[in-house]
Enzyme design. Structure first.
Site, PDB file in Angstrom:
ATOM      1  N   ASP A 283      48.393  37.514  45.453  1.00  0.00           N
ATOM      2  CA  ASP A 283      47.512  36.388  45.148  1.00  0.00           C
ATOM      3  C   ASP A 283      48.253  35.336  44.327  1.00  0.00           C
ATOM      4  O   ASP A 283      49.120  35.667  43.512  1.00  0.00           O
ATOM      5  CB  ASP A 283      46.286  36.911  44.366  1.00  0.00           C
ATOM      6  CG  ASP A 283      45.146  35.905  44.365  1.00  0.00           C
ATOM      7  OD1 ASP A 283      45.235  34.893  45.077  1.00  0.00           O
ATOM      8  OD2 ASP A 283      44.166  36.133  43.634  1.00  0.00           O
TER       9      ASP A 283
ATOM     10  N   HIS B  39      52.742  29.665  50.317  1.00  0.00           N
ATOM     11  CA  HIS B  39      52.777  30.844  51.194  1.00  0.00           C
ATOM     12  C   HIS B  39      54.206  31.110  51.674  1.00  0.00           C
ATOM     13  O   HIS B  39      54.645  32.248  51.762  1.00  0.00           O
ATOM     14  CB  HIS B  39      51.847  30.643  52.393  1.00  0.00           C
ATOM     15  CG  HIS B  39      50.390  30.499  52.023  1.00  0.00           C
ATOM     16  ND1 HIS B  39      49.772  31.342  51.118  1.00  0.00           N
ATOM     17  CD2 HIS B  39      49.429  29.627  52.432  1.00  0.00           C
ATOM     18  CE1 HIS B  39      48.500  30.984  50.990  1.00  0.00           C
ATOM     19  NE2 HIS B  39      48.268  29.952  51.770  1.00  0.00           N
TER      20      HIS B  39
ATOM     21  N   LEU C   1      60.304  53.994  54.811  1.00  0.00           N
ATOM     22  CA  LEU C   1      59.179  53.270  54.208  1.00  0.00           C
ATOM     23  C   LEU C   1      58.213  52.869  55.317  1.00  0.00           C
ATOM     24  O   LEU C   1      58.644  52.347  56.350  1.00  0.00           O
ATOM     25  CB  LEU C   1      59.693  51.999  53.501  1.00  0.00           C
ATOM     26  CG  LEU C   1      58.622  51.024  53.002  1.00  0.00           C
ATOM     27  CD1 LEU C   1      57.896  51.602  51.781  1.00  0.00           C
ATOM     28  CD2 LEU C   1      59.247  49.676  52.621  1.00  0.00           C
TER      29      LEU C   1
HETATM   30  C1  FPP Z   1      46.810  34.512  48.348  1.00  0.00           C
HETATM   31  O1  FPP Z   1      47.147  33.307  47.722  1.00  0.00           O
HETATM   32  C2  FPP Z   1      47.715  34.770  49.467  1.00  0.00           C
HETATM   33  C3  FPP Z   1      47.334  34.758  50.757  1.00  0.00           C
HETATM   34  C4  FPP Z   1      45.982  34.494  51.228  1.00  0.00           C
HETATM   35  C5  FPP Z   1      48.334  34.986  51.832  1.00  0.00           C
HETATM   36  C6  FPP Z   1      49.464  35.908  51.517  1.00  0.00           C
HETATM   37  C7  FPP Z   1      50.437  35.778  52.602  1.00  0.00           C
HETATM   38  C8  FPP Z   1      51.787  35.719  52.480  1.00  0.00           C
HETATM   39  C9  FPP Z   1      52.530  35.914  51.243  1.00  0.00           C
HETATM   40  C10 FPP Z   1      52.589  35.439  53.698  1.00  0.00           C
HETATM   41  C11 FPP Z   1      52.410  36.351  54.882  1.00  0.00           C
HETATM   42  C12 FPP Z   1      52.636  37.790  54.579  1.00  0.00           C
HETATM   43  C13 FPP Z   1      53.420  38.670  55.260  1.00  0.00           C
HETATM   44  C14 FPP Z   1      53.289  40.123  54.985  1.00  0.00           C
HETATM   45  C15 FPP Z   1      54.422  38.271  56.225  1.00  0.00           C
HETATM   46  P1  FPP Z   1      46.039  32.163  47.631  1.00  0.00           P
HETATM   47  O2  FPP Z   1      46.304  31.190  48.721  1.00  0.00           O
HETATM   48  O3  FPP Z   1      44.676  32.770  47.630  1.00  0.00           O
HETATM   49  O4  FPP Z   1      46.405  31.579  46.247  1.00  0.00           O
HETATM   50  P2  FPP Z   1      45.412  30.920  45.184  1.00  0.00           P
HETATM   51  O5  FPP Z   1      44.427  31.971  44.778  1.00  0.00           O
HETATM   52  O6  FPP Z   1      46.332  30.522  44.093  1.00  0.00           O
HETATM   53  O7  FPP Z   1      44.776  29.736  45.878  1.00  0.00           O
END
Ligand code: FPP
Length: 244
Positions: free
Chosen positions: A23, A40, A134
């Site tokens: 997050d 991201h 893993l």
């Molecule tokens: C939360 O941050 C994160 C996500 C919704 C996406 C996580 C995805 C990745 C790191 C990339 C894809 C993953 C893989 C495994 C290849 P948020 O956008 O909710 O952040 P915020 O709460 O600060 O708005």
């Protein structure tokens, strides 16, 4: 043969399964005046570092919450950007993951994903299925409540078909019908960014997991932060409901 030192003999083992709610990508980008998708993108580099760190720390299972069933409500451009990053991650990392003994699995609702992503995932799973170092499970279009509902429906179908008696339904039967069947429950759940909730992640499987919430945003989370969380986990005493 000399006896191991007491501290060595009692050294707690690392968590076998770590599950992570990644997050804070959006806040990381916002703090820098960048579009959310760049947060991201930076998060992908953290994913690569953390997968490597798991091998070093002898963690056998890593589950990452990449996209929840609720994340479909985000703006179309953000969803498309996240899906592109997933494509990029698999295409760029697959050979390396395979060579390093990583088995890839995906949990979540594949019916909502673009056909090329479904194919990419199926190919990655097939290529890495015999790897044992893993198991990397990616939760994509995933919701814990949906997973339990689907398991309940499958069990109901078995009962309706006369293959199972209602009295034979146990926790084990339910577990066998979850998408995570065959994967041990997470010992440790980590959530970055300071938020303190599970957000529909592995609701059944986390019944006895240790939870660690870390203030850093996901793009800033490092291998050292993971190692520190493992040490914190090892300090905690897990009793599974028993008194001593
Ligand atoms: C939360 O941050 C994160 C996500 C919704 C996406 C996580 C995805 C990745 C790191 C990339 C894809 C993953 C893989 C495994 C290849 P948020 O956008 O909710 O952040 P915020 O709460 O600060 O708005």
């Amino acid at each position: 043969m000399s006896q191991p030192a007491a501290s060595q003999a009692l050294a707690p083992s690392p968590p076998r399964h770590v599950a992570i709610i990644m997050d804070g990508n959006g806040r990381w980008a916002k703090a820098r005046g960048l579009p959310r998708n760049l947060g991201h993108r930076q998060g992908i580099d953290t994913v690569r570092d953390i997968v490597r760190a798991c091998r070093t720390l002898r963690i056998e299972y890593l589950t990452l919450y990449a996209f929840s069933s609720e994340n479909w409500k985000r703006p179309e451009t953000e969803v498309a950007g996240l899906m592109d990053l997933l494509r990029l991650f698999i295409r760029r990392e697959l050979d390396d993951l395979w060579r390093n003994g990583v088995c890839i699995r995906m949990i979540g609702d594949r019916t909502k994903l673009a056909p090329d992503i479904v194919q990419l995932i199926a190919d990655s799973e097939a290529k890495t299925r015999d790897n044992r170092t893993l198991t990397l499970t990616i939760a994509l279009s995933y919701g814990g409540q949906d997973e339990i509902v689907t398991a309940a429906r499958r069990i109901a179908e078995q009962v309706a078909a006369g293959k199972l008696q209602p009295s034979e339904i146990t926790a084990q039967v339910l577990e066998n019908n979850l998408e995570t069947a065959g994967i041990p429950d997470p010992d440790l759940v980590i959530r970055t960014s300071g938020e303190q909730r599970l957000s529909n992640f592995l609701l059944w499987q986390t019944a006895y997991s240790e939870l660690i919430f870390i203030d850093k945003l996901w793009p800033d989370f490092s291998a050292q932060d993971l190692a520190d969380a493992v040490i914190e986990f090892q300090r905690r005493e897990r009793r599974y409901g028993a008194s001593e």
